[in-house]
Design an enzyme around this catalytic site. Structure first.
Site, mmCIF file in Angstrom:
data_model
loop_
_atom_site.group_PDB
_atom_site.id
_atom_site.type_symbol
_atom_site.label_atom_id
_atom_site.label_comp_id
_atom_site.label_asym_id
_atom_site.label_seq_id
_atom_site.Cartn_x
_atom_site.Cartn_y
_atom_site.Cartn_z
ATOM 1 N N LYS A 173 10.626 -18.886 4.999
ATOM 2 C CA LYS A 173 10.867 -20.452 5.530
ATOM 3 C C LYS A 173 12.042 -20.548 6.064
ATOM 4 O O LYS A 173 12.947 -20.501 5.298
ATOM 5 C CB LYS A 173 10.569 -21.309 4.442
ATOM 6 C CG LYS A 173 10.461 -22.855 5.004
ATOM 7 C CD LYS A 173 10.607 -23.729 3.885
ATOM 8 C CE LYS A 173 11.867 -24.536 3.868
ATOM 9 N NZ LYS A 173 12.442 -25.080 4.872
ATOM 10 N N GLU A 248 22.061 -17.102 -2.862
ATOM 11 C CA GLU A 248 23.515 -16.966 -2.185
ATOM 12 C C GLU A 248 23.555 -18.176 -2.001
ATOM 13 O O GLU A 248 23.305 -19.121 -1.115
ATOM 14 C CB GLU A 248 23.252 -16.265 -0.977
ATOM 15 C CG GLU A 248 22.808 -14.672 -1.167
ATOM 16 C CD GLU A 248 23.821 -13.870 -1.704
ATOM 17 O OE1 GLU A 248 25.142 -14.392 -1.890
ATOM 18 O OE2 GLU A 248 23.653 -13.134 -2.513
ATOM 19 N N CYS A 282 29.279 -20.511 4.971
ATOM 20 C CA CYS A 282 29.492 -20.177 3.627
ATOM 21 C C CYS A 282 30.960 -19.871 3.246
ATOM 22 O O CYS A 282 31.503 -19.920 2.284
ATOM 23 C CB CYS A 282 28.535 -19.748 2.745
ATOM 24 S SG CYS A 282 28.126 -18.131 3.333
ATOM 25 N N GLU A 384 32.024 -28.607 -2.053
ATOM 26 C CA GLU A 384 31.978 -28.108 -0.896
ATOM 27 C C GLU A 384 31.723 -28.927 0.162
ATOM 28 O O GLU A 384 30.710 -30.063 -0.008
ATOM 29 C CB GLU A 384 30.665 -27.046 -0.860
ATOM 30 C CG GLU A 384 30.529 -26.158 0.340
ATOM 31 C CD GLU A 384 29.208 -25.390 0.180
ATOM 32 O OE1 GLU A 384 28.137 -26.092 -0.011
ATOM 33 O OE2 GLU A 384 29.544 -24.302 0.557
HETATM 34 P P1 NDP Z 1 19.714 -26.473 1.539
HETATM 35 O O1 NDP Z 1 19.891 -25.836 -0.107
HETATM 36 O O2 NDP Z 1 19.458 -27.851 1.426
HETATM 37 O O3 NDP Z 1 18.513 -25.795 1.950
HETATM 38 C C1 NDP Z 1 18.344 -24.183 2.081
HETATM 39 C C2 NDP Z 1 16.874 -23.809 2.463
HETATM 40 O O4 NDP Z 1 16.057 -24.066 1.107
HETATM 41 C C3 NDP Z 1 16.340 -24.720 3.562
HETATM 42 O O5 NDP Z 1 15.121 -23.750 4.173
HETATM 43 C C4 NDP Z 1 15.765 -25.602 2.806
HETATM 44 O O6 NDP Z 1 14.558 -26.456 3.377
HETATM 45 C C5 NDP Z 1 15.122 -25.013 1.577
HETATM 46 N N1 NDP Z 1 14.694 -26.014 0.449
HETATM 47 C C6 NDP Z 1 15.276 -27.241 -0.004
HETATM 48 N N2 NDP Z 1 14.708 -27.650 -0.997
HETATM 49 C C7 NDP Z 1 14.009 -26.665 -1.634
HETATM 50 C C8 NDP Z 1 13.473 -26.511 -2.825
HETATM 51 N N3 NDP Z 1 13.291 -27.394 -3.454
HETATM 52 N N4 NDP Z 1 12.585 -25.323 -3.065
HETATM 53 C C9 NDP Z 1 12.975 -24.277 -2.062
HETATM 54 N N5 NDP Z 1 13.244 -24.396 -0.920
HETATM 55 C C10 NDP Z 1 14.117 -25.433 -0.604
HETATM 56 O O7 NDP Z 1 21.087 -25.858 2.098
HETATM 57 P P2 NDP Z 1 21.430 -26.050 3.506
HETATM 58 O O8 NDP Z 1 20.179 -25.691 4.418
HETATM 59 O O9 NDP Z 1 21.854 -27.577 3.701
HETATM 60 O O10 NDP Z 1 22.494 -24.958 3.833
HETATM 61 C C11 NDP Z 1 23.840 -25.206 3.562
HETATM 62 C C12 NDP Z 1 24.171 -24.501 2.158
HETATM 63 O O11 NDP Z 1 23.982 -23.207 2.145
HETATM 64 C C13 NDP Z 1 25.670 -24.484 1.885
HETATM 65 O O12 NDP Z 1 25.877 -25.038 0.586
HETATM 66 C C14 NDP Z 1 26.146 -23.434 2.034
HETATM 67 O O13 NDP Z 1 27.383 -23.082 1.420
HETATM 68 C C15 NDP Z 1 25.156 -22.504 1.675
HETATM 69 N N6 NDP Z 1 25.117 -21.200 2.221
HETATM 70 C C16 NDP Z 1 25.402 -20.195 1.439
HETATM 71 C C17 NDP Z 1 25.411 -18.714 1.811
HETATM 72 C C18 NDP Z 1 25.729 -17.529 1.220
HETATM 73 O O14 NDP Z 1 25.553 -16.381 1.764
HETATM 74 N N7 NDP Z 1 26.274 -17.766 -0.263
HETATM 75 C C19 NDP Z 1 25.312 -18.633 3.478
HETATM 76 C C20 NDP Z 1 24.855 -19.702 4.160
HETATM 77 C C21 NDP Z 1 24.875 -21.128 3.590
HETATM 78 P P3 NDP Z 1 14.791 -27.579 4.410
HETATM 79 O O15 NDP Z 1 15.729 -27.269 5.486
HETATM 80 O O16 NDP Z 1 13.508 -28.131 5.072
HETATM 81 O O17 NDP Z 1 15.656 -28.557 3.576
#
Ligand code: NDP
Length: 480
Positions: A173, A248, A282, A384
């Protein structure tokens, strides 16, 4: 208007709900495509497809799997331009960045794990004269891969490629905010003739699609990249299922600049590590710790450079920064600039919403902000922000820098600027982060362990770490 579709069992599928929601181009604020509002019924179909494809896929030789991944990589490379344009429209990032970083990296993810598929091996342990143990590393079954919006195709493929290389089938997803290149990947996968059901892509919202994937009994492992709060929810939700999970998560990365650094290089790279991709990586350094001897000079030079960064239409080659990914995210980032002021910080430049001329008039743009004068443990310096906002924090000694750097709940990445080799080694060992860059930033070798400590995650991606995550070790002991 372009309609995105799910990709299940090798075919495009409408969502079971029959409904769609809007996909917005953040550089114009206009709706430009429709995203399936999928739910657990679509997830169930995808898991069934992945489960039934597993036996065949996992029985392929490593070379056969490698050939499929290499083909996908080639097809991505052939479509770099179309994919890059789509990525920039969906995410708001400059086209030159999608073209030079995001899409090439998606191709290398598949190429790298195509090689890994043929090179991965396991250990044997001989008990002299009495027995031999060998470790079988077997694929897990159907696995779930969930990725965020900041580096859409780059991070999506970073999970899918090793899962497939190791012999698993996948239900994936992408973020609902940036689904377009994942949708385009469906066609690439079709064109590669990957057997139906090996990779399934379900679009939609986190709670309605992500959560059913994560919790499904037939999903044997979950690889997730996203925010720490979502990661905690996922880890809590599946704790009783004892499935493998790789998380991550977020970061609040320090960039530590010592008096003895190569000033110009540190400055040039700090501009990138602060603001690249609108600060939405990130690994971006959001807390810039500068030693007192060069603090004033470094601050003035940084502010001067930040003020002159051209923010503009992502399609224009002159734009160094594009739009933030969504209206809500822009609001959140700007609210942190207000918070910084409330906490006594001085905004030295930027931090304002920008209204551009022409087609981007309603886009989500802001000027990059540099803030000083904050306590290192205030909220602005602890939470963050994930946007083009950095704070400057002066320090005197190495011990001070270390204490400040390690003081947040995050532990993803740190960068260190010094010409003193002993100090670099000393600090690298003591910084509580999964990645420490010395005199560089974002220099990536895909073989290295990638991930964070503390609330920045659980487990590591990259190289053999990813191949180990996506396989189950089994010890076989044979007595002589
Ligand atoms: P989110 O946690 O909001 O979403 C990440 C993914 O999880 C999306 O596909 C989201 O879907 C999905 N999701 C949301 N809720 C659920 C749930 N309850 N169960 C399963 N999946 C779910 O993060 P963001 O998309 O806002 O991304 C930004 C964040 O990602 C920042 O905190 C950043 O630091 C982190 N990040 C970390 C990295 C690393 O390597 N450590 C690299 C890049 C980013 P939907 O979009 O539909 O909400």
């Amino acid at each position: 208007m372009r309609k995105i579709l799910n990709f299940i069992g090798g075919d495009y599928r409408e969502p079971e709900s029959g409904t769609y929601f809007d996909n917005v181009d953040p550089s114009t604020g206009e709706v430009y495509s429709q995203i399936p509002d999928s739910d657990e019924r679509d997830v169930q179909k995808a898991v069934t497809a992945a489960k039934s494809a597993f036996e065949e896929w996992s029985s392929y030789s490593n070379q056969q799997r490698s050939d499929f991944l290499r083909k996908i990589s080639q097809l991505i490379e052939e479509q770099i331009e179309e994919l890059a344009v789509s990525e920039s429209i969906d995410n708001g990032k400059p086209l030159w960045l999608s073209r030079s970083v995001d899409i090439p990296r998606a191709a290398s993810n598949f190429r790298f794990f195509a090689d890994a598929a043929t090179q991965f091996s396991s250990e044997s342990h001989e008990m002299t004269g009495s027995a031999i143990n060998y470790t079988l590393r077997q694929p897990l079954g159907a696995v779930g891969c969930i990725s965020p919006w900041n580096l859409p195709l780059y991070l999506f493929t970073w999970k899918i490629a090793p899962a497939l290389a190791a012999g698993n089938t996948v239900v994936a997803k992408p973020s609902e905010i940036t689904p377009m290149t994942a949708y385009m990947l469906s066609q690439i996968v079709k064109d590669s003739e990957l057997p139906p059901g090996v990779l399934n892509i379900v679009h939609g919202k986190g709670p309605k699609v992500g959560e059913p994937i994560v919790k499904h009994d037939d999903i044997k492992a979950v690889s997730f990249t996203g925010g720490t709060a979502t990661g905690a929810r996922i880890a809590g939700g599946i704790a009783s299922q004892f499935k493998k999970v790789s998380l991550e998560l977020g970061g609040k990365n320090p960039n530590i600049v010592f008096d003895d650094c190569d000033f110009n290089t540190a400055l040039n790279i700090t501009i990138k590590s602060s603001f690249a991709n609108q600060g939405q990586i990130c690994l971006c350094g959001s807390r810039i710790l500068v030693q007192k001897g060069i603090y004033d000079d470094f601050r003035d030079a940084l502010v001067e450079r930040a003020r002159n960064i051209k923010v503009g239409d992502p399609m224009s080659p002159d734009s160094k920064l594009g739009a933030l990914v969504s209206k809500d995210h822009l609001k959140k980032v700007l609210s942190y600039v207000d918070l910084a002021r409330e906490e006594g910080g001085k905004v030295l430049c930027g931090g304002e919403r920008l209204e551009l001329e022409g087609r981007c008039k309603k886009g989500y743009f802001m000027s990059p902000a540099v803030i000083e004068g904050l306590d290192h443990n205030c909220r602005t310096n602890m939470e963050e922000i994930f946007g083009p906002v950095v704070t400057l924090i002066p320090f005197e000694t190495e011990e001070d820098a270390l204490a400040i750097a390690n003081s947040t709940e995050y532990g993803l990445a740190a960068s260190l600027w010094t010409q003193n080799l002993s100090r670099a080694h000393r600090l690298a060992a003591k910084l509580d982060f999964g990645i420490v860059w010395v005199n560089c930033w974002l220099l990536r070798d895909l073989r290295t362990p990638f991930g964070g400590s503390k609330n920045s995650g659980l487990g590591r991606e990259g190289g053999w770490e990813a191949m180990r995550f996506f396989t189950e070790p089994k010890n076989v002991c044979i007595k002589y």
